[in-house]
Design a protein around this motif. Sequence first.
Motif, short mmCIF file in Angstrom:
data_model
loop_
_atom_site.label_atom_id
_atom_site.label_comp_id
_atom_site.label_asym_id
_atom_site.label_seq_id
_atom_site.Cartn_x
_atom_site.Cartn_y
_atom_site.Cartn_z
N ALA A 1 0.82 -1.21 0.00
CA ALA A 1 0.00 0.00 0.00
C ALA A 1 0.85 1.26 0.00
CB ALA A 1 -0.93 0.00 1.21
N ARG A 2 2.07 1.18 0.50
CA ARG A 2 2.93 2.36 0.61
C ARG A 2 3.81 2.60 -0.63
NH1 ARG A 2 5.74 1.21 6.30
NH2 ARG A 2 7.13 2.85 5.54
N VAL A 3 3.92 1.63 -1.52
CA VAL A 3 4.78 1.79 -2.70
C VAL A 3 4.16 2.80 -3.65
CG1 VAL A 3 5.75 0.66 -4.73
CG2 VAL A 3 5.76 -0.51 -2.52
N PRO A 4 4.84 3.93 -3.99
CA PRO A 4 4.28 4.91 -4.93
C PRO A 4 4.32 4.39 -6.36
CG PRO A 4 6.03 5.85 -3.54
CD PRO A 4 6.12 4.37 -3.43
N THR A 5 3.44 4.93 -7.20
CA THR A 5 3.43 4.59 -8.62
C THR A 5 3.35 5.88 -9.45
OG1 THR A 5 1.01 4.35 -8.65
CG2 THR A 5 2.33 2.36 -8.23
N ASP B 1 10.47 3.85 -5.44
CA ASP B 1 10.58 4.02 -4.00
C ASP B 1 10.33 5.48 -3.63
OD1 ASP B 1 11.17 1.39 -3.27
OD2 ASP B 1 13.28 1.63 -3.82
N PRO B 2 9.85 5.77 -2.44
CA PRO B 2 9.66 7.17 -2.04
C PRO B 2 11.00 7.88 -1.88
CG PRO B 2 9.30 5.69 -0.18
CD PRO B 2 9.46 4.82 -1.39
N LEU C 1 14.34 11.84 -12.87
CA LEU C 1 13.85 11.08 -14.02
C LEU C 1 14.45 11.69 -15.28
CD1 LEU C 1 10.06 10.60 -13.23
CD2 LEU C 1 11.78 8.81 -13.38
N ARG C 2 14.98 10.86 -16.15
CA ARG C 2 15.59 11.33 -17.40
C ARG C 2 14.88 10.67 -18.58
NH1 ARG C 2 20.45 13.74 -18.93
NH2 ARG C 2 21.22 13.19 -21.00
N VAL D 1 10.07 14.83 -5.93
CA VAL D 1 10.03 14.16 -4.64
C VAL D 1 8.77 13.30 -4.63
CG1 VAL D 1 9.88 14.44 -2.15
CG2 VAL D 1 11.28 16.02 -3.51
N VAL D 2 8.95 12.00 -4.47
CA VAL D 2 7.84 11.05 -4.47
C VAL D 2 7.52 10.68 -3.03
CG1 VAL D 2 6.99 8.85 -5.36
CG2 VAL D 2 8.64 10.18 -6.70
N ARG D 3 6.25 10.68 -2.70
CA ARG D 3 5.81 10.43 -1.32
C ARG D 3 5.25 9.02 -1.17
NH1 ARG D 3 4.85 15.06 -3.49
NH2 ARG D 3 5.46 17.02 -2.46
N GLU D 4 5.38 8.48 0.04
CA GLU D 4 4.84 7.15 0.31
C GLU D 4 3.32 7.15 0.10
OE1 GLU D 4 5.73 5.57 4.10
OE2 GLU D 4 7.89 5.38 3.75
#
Length: 303
Positions: A83-87, A124-125, A130-131, A145-148
Motif C-alpha cells: 500500500a505504501r509503494v508509490p506509482t 521508492d519514495p 527522471l531522465r 520528490v515522491v511520497r509514500e
Amino acid sequence: MNQRTARRSLVVAAALAALACLQPARARAGDAEACFTASEEGQRLRDEGRLREARARFIACGAAACPALVRSDCAGWLADVTARVPTLILSAQDEQGQDVADVQVTLDGAPLAARLDGKAVEVDPGEHVLRFERAGSAPVALRLVVREGEKLRRVSARLVRPATVRAGAATPGGGAITRGGGAIAPREDQAASPPASSLLLPIALGGVALAGGVAYAALGLSARADADRLRTTCAPRCAEADVDAVRTKVIAANVAFGVGVAALGGAVAALLLRGPVPAAPAAAAVHVVPLRGGAAAALGARF
C-alpha cells in the motif's frame, strides 16, 4: 549367510534409515533460517524506504515452507508495504504536443521504462531524477520528490529536437520554451548586430558634448577678449556692469565645458554598456550646478 554378516546388514540398514530421516529435518531447519533472514532483511529495507526490495523479502518469508508465525507476520508487512509503494504514470510529447511512446526513462541513472505504454510504474519514495531520452530529441531531466502511498502520479516531459531549442530559454526540465507548438530559435543576424535604437543615446550625448565644446570655446574667447579690453581701457576702475558681463561669460563657458565633458563620458559609457538586445531603454541625465567662478557637472544614467 552367517550370523555376523546378517548382524552387519541390519546395522547398515538402520544407519541408512536414520540418515534418510535426518535429511528432511536439516532441510526444514535451513528453510526456517532463510525465512527468518528474509523477515529481518525486509523490515530493515522497509525502514530505509526501499519498499520494492522489502516487498520481495516479505513475499519470500510468507512462503508455505516458512513457520506459521513467520508467515503471519510477513503477510501483514507485505500488505502494508504494498500500500505504501508509490506509482508513476509517465508520458512525453513532441514539439507539436503529440504523445510519443518510443522514449526511454531512467530513474537516478538506473533503467525504469524502455518504452512509454501508459502503465503505472513503481518507484521508492524520496527525491529522484527522471531522465527522458528519445532518438533525435534533446534529453529532459526532471527532479521530483515522491511520497509514500502516492499512487498514479502523472509525470510528463516535452521533447524537442536540439536544433529547435532556443539558446538560454530552457525549461526547468531541460526542454525548450515553445510558441504555437514549435520552438523558437534566434536569427544569427539579430544576435550578431544590435538594433539601431541602441545607438540613439550615444549619438545624442555625442552631439551634446560637441555643442558644449563649441560653446566653451566661443564663450571663453569672448570673455578673454572683453577682459583684455577692460585691462587696457579702464582697469582698475572699470564699471561693475562691464566686469559682471565678463564674469557671466566665464561662468557660462565653464558650464558649457562641464556639460560637454559629462556628455562625452555618457556617450562612451552608453557605447560600452549597450547589449545586443537591450532589456530596457537607458535613460541618462546631466546635472549642472553653477558655482562662483565656475560650474560642476554630474552625469546620471539608468540602465
